[in-house]
Design a protein around this motif. Structure first.
Motif, PDB file in Angstrom:
ATOM      1  N   GLY A  91     -36.587 -54.591  85.095  1.00 45.36           N
ATOM      2  CA  GLY A  91     -35.824 -55.569  84.346  1.00 45.36           C
ATOM      3  C   GLY A  91     -36.390 -56.949  84.605  1.00 45.36           C
ATOM      4  O   GLY A  91     -37.362 -57.106  85.340  1.00 45.36           O
ATOM      5  N   LEU A 102     -31.414 -55.919  80.178  1.00 40.47           N
ATOM      6  CA  LEU A 102     -32.280 -54.873  79.650  1.00 40.47           C
ATOM      7  C   LEU A 102     -33.246 -54.379  80.720  1.00 40.47           C
ATOM      8  O   LEU A 102     -33.547 -55.096  81.674  1.00 40.47           O
ATOM      9  N   GLU A 103     -33.727 -53.157  80.556  1.00 38.94           N
ATOM     10  CA  GLU A 103     -34.788 -52.646  81.405  1.00 38.94           C
ATOM     11  C   GLU A 103     -35.518 -51.549  80.655  1.00 38.94           C
ATOM     12  O   GLU A 103     -35.005 -50.999  79.679  1.00 38.94           O
ATOM     13  N   ALA A 104     -36.740 -51.265  81.129  1.00 34.70           N
ATOM     14  CA  ALA A 104     -37.547 -50.208  80.512  1.00 34.70           C
ATOM     15  C   ALA A 104     -38.477 -49.632  81.565  1.00 34.70           C
ATOM     16  O   ALA A 104     -38.878 -50.326  82.504  1.00 34.70           O
ATOM     17  N   THR A 149     -41.613 -48.977  83.256  1.00 33.29           N
ATOM     18  CA  THR A 149     -42.846 -49.759  83.267  1.00 33.29           C
ATOM     19  C   THR A 149     -43.758 -49.225  84.362  1.00 33.29           C
ATOM     20  O   THR A 149     -43.312 -48.978  85.475  1.00 33.29           O
ATOM     21  N   ALA A 191     -42.238 -56.515  79.274  1.00 34.30           N
ATOM     22  CA  ALA A 191     -42.181 -55.916  77.935  1.00 34.30           C
ATOM     23  C   ALA A 191     -43.573 -55.792  77.323  1.00 34.30           C
ATOM     24  O   ALA A 191     -43.824 -54.894  76.516  1.00 34.30           O
ATOM     25  N   VAL A 215     -45.066 -52.425  78.411  1.00 30.28           N
ATOM     26  CA  VAL A 215     -44.402 -51.216  77.943  1.00 30.28           C
ATOM     27  C   VAL A 215     -45.009 -50.832  76.598  1.00 30.28           C
ATOM     28  O   VAL A 215     -45.206 -51.686  75.734  1.00 30.28           O
ATOM     29  N   ARG A 224     -41.097 -46.514  74.152  1.00 29.44           N
ATOM     30  CA  ARG A 224     -40.349 -47.350  75.103  1.00 29.44           C
ATOM     31  C   ARG A 224     -40.370 -48.818  74.663  1.00 29.44           C
ATOM     32  O   ARG A 224     -39.377 -49.516  74.763  1.00 29.44           O
ATOM     33  N   HIS A 225     -41.533 -49.266  74.175  1.00 26.15           N
ATOM     34  CA  HIS A 225     -41.644 -50.643  73.709  1.00 26.15           C
ATOM     35  C   HIS A 225     -40.799 -50.861  72.451  1.00 26.15           C
ATOM     36  O   HIS A 225     -40.083 -51.859  72.342  1.00 26.15           O
ATOM     37  N   ARG A 257     -38.156 -49.222  71.518  1.00 26.06           N
ATOM     38  CA  ARG A 257     -36.739 -49.194  71.903  1.00 26.06           C
ATOM     39  C   ARG A 257     -36.338 -50.515  72.567  1.00 26.06           C
ATOM     40  O   ARG A 257     -35.291 -51.083  72.249  1.00 26.06           O
ATOM     41  N   LEU A 258     -37.173 -51.015  73.467  1.00 23.32           N
ATOM     42  CA  LEU A 258     -36.863 -52.280  74.147  1.00 23.32           C
ATOM     43  C   LEU A 258     -36.766 -53.428  73.138  1.00 23.32           C
ATOM     44  O   LEU A 258     -35.842 -54.244  73.206  1.00 23.32           O
ATOM     45  N   GLN A 306     -33.565 -53.304  71.351  1.00 25.67           N
ATOM     46  CA  GLN A 306     -32.488 -53.790  72.224  1.00 25.67           C
ATOM     47  C   GLN A 306     -32.498 -55.312  72.300  1.00 25.67           C
ATOM     48  O   GLN A 306     -31.447 -55.945  72.268  1.00 25.67           O
TER      49      GLN A 306
END
Length: 181
Positions: free
Chosen positions: A103, A110-112, A114, A157, A160, A164-165, A167-168, A171
């Protein structure tokens, strides 16, 4: 303990720079003046990081385009690492590449997943100009790489990829701060 010995106790909480601000994608300048203004910036970074419940914060995240970051981050053995680095250089990032949740205070809430190495070494200086070398493993290595990225104009970001990118970024677009860009 006196307030002066607690990082950030004398600092002021500054507004955070959020994703979408060009400052986050602009490489920062080296610090050349190791005087009281730098010490005040370090205190402000600690105060802001603690107010936002973070484990690291780079100067460009509060609108200062200088190569400085602070951290108060555990490693995977739950050992606390506390400090700051001026003009840091990531001199080693190696070991096993792990994808873990990451995050950022500039992407609040937010978080993903990574990818980061599980070992990192950063060289730099203290706010008084003394050279330092910081070794990090696990979660702390992730923190060191994340903060060094900030100073190069990169946010997590940017690292990512794929779904995943996408989706982030969806968001981000749904947040109150991301939909204003």
């Amino acid at each position: 303990m006196r307030n002066g010995s607690i990082p950030g106790a004398r600092g002021r909480v500054r507004p955070l720079t959020l994703l979408g601000d060009p400052a986050l994608h602009t490489p920062c300048a080296d610090v050349t003046d190791f005087g009281p203004e730098l010490a005040a910036l370090v205190e402000d970074l600690f105060a802001t990081m603690y107010a936002a419940n973070g484990v690291g914060l780079a100067a460009n995240q509060v609108g200062e385009p200088l190569r400085v970051f602070v951290y108060d981050c555990p490693d995977d053995e739950d050992v606390r690492h506390l400090g700051h680095v001026v003009n840091p250089r990531l001199v080693e990032a190696d070991g096993v590449v792990l994808r873990g949740p990451e995050g950022c205070l500039s992407l609040p809430g937010l978080e993903a997943g990574t990818e980061r190495y599980d070992h990192a070494v950063v060289e730099g200086f203290t706010m008084t100009g003394d050279p330092i070398t910081i070794h990090g493993t696990g979660w702390f290595a992730r923190c060191l790489q994340h903060e060094c990225d900030h100073l190069e104009g990169t946010v997590y970001a940017d690292r990512v990829t794929g779904w995943r990118h996408r989706r982030l970024m969806r968001q981000v677009a749904r947040t109150s701060w991301g939909s204003q860009g």
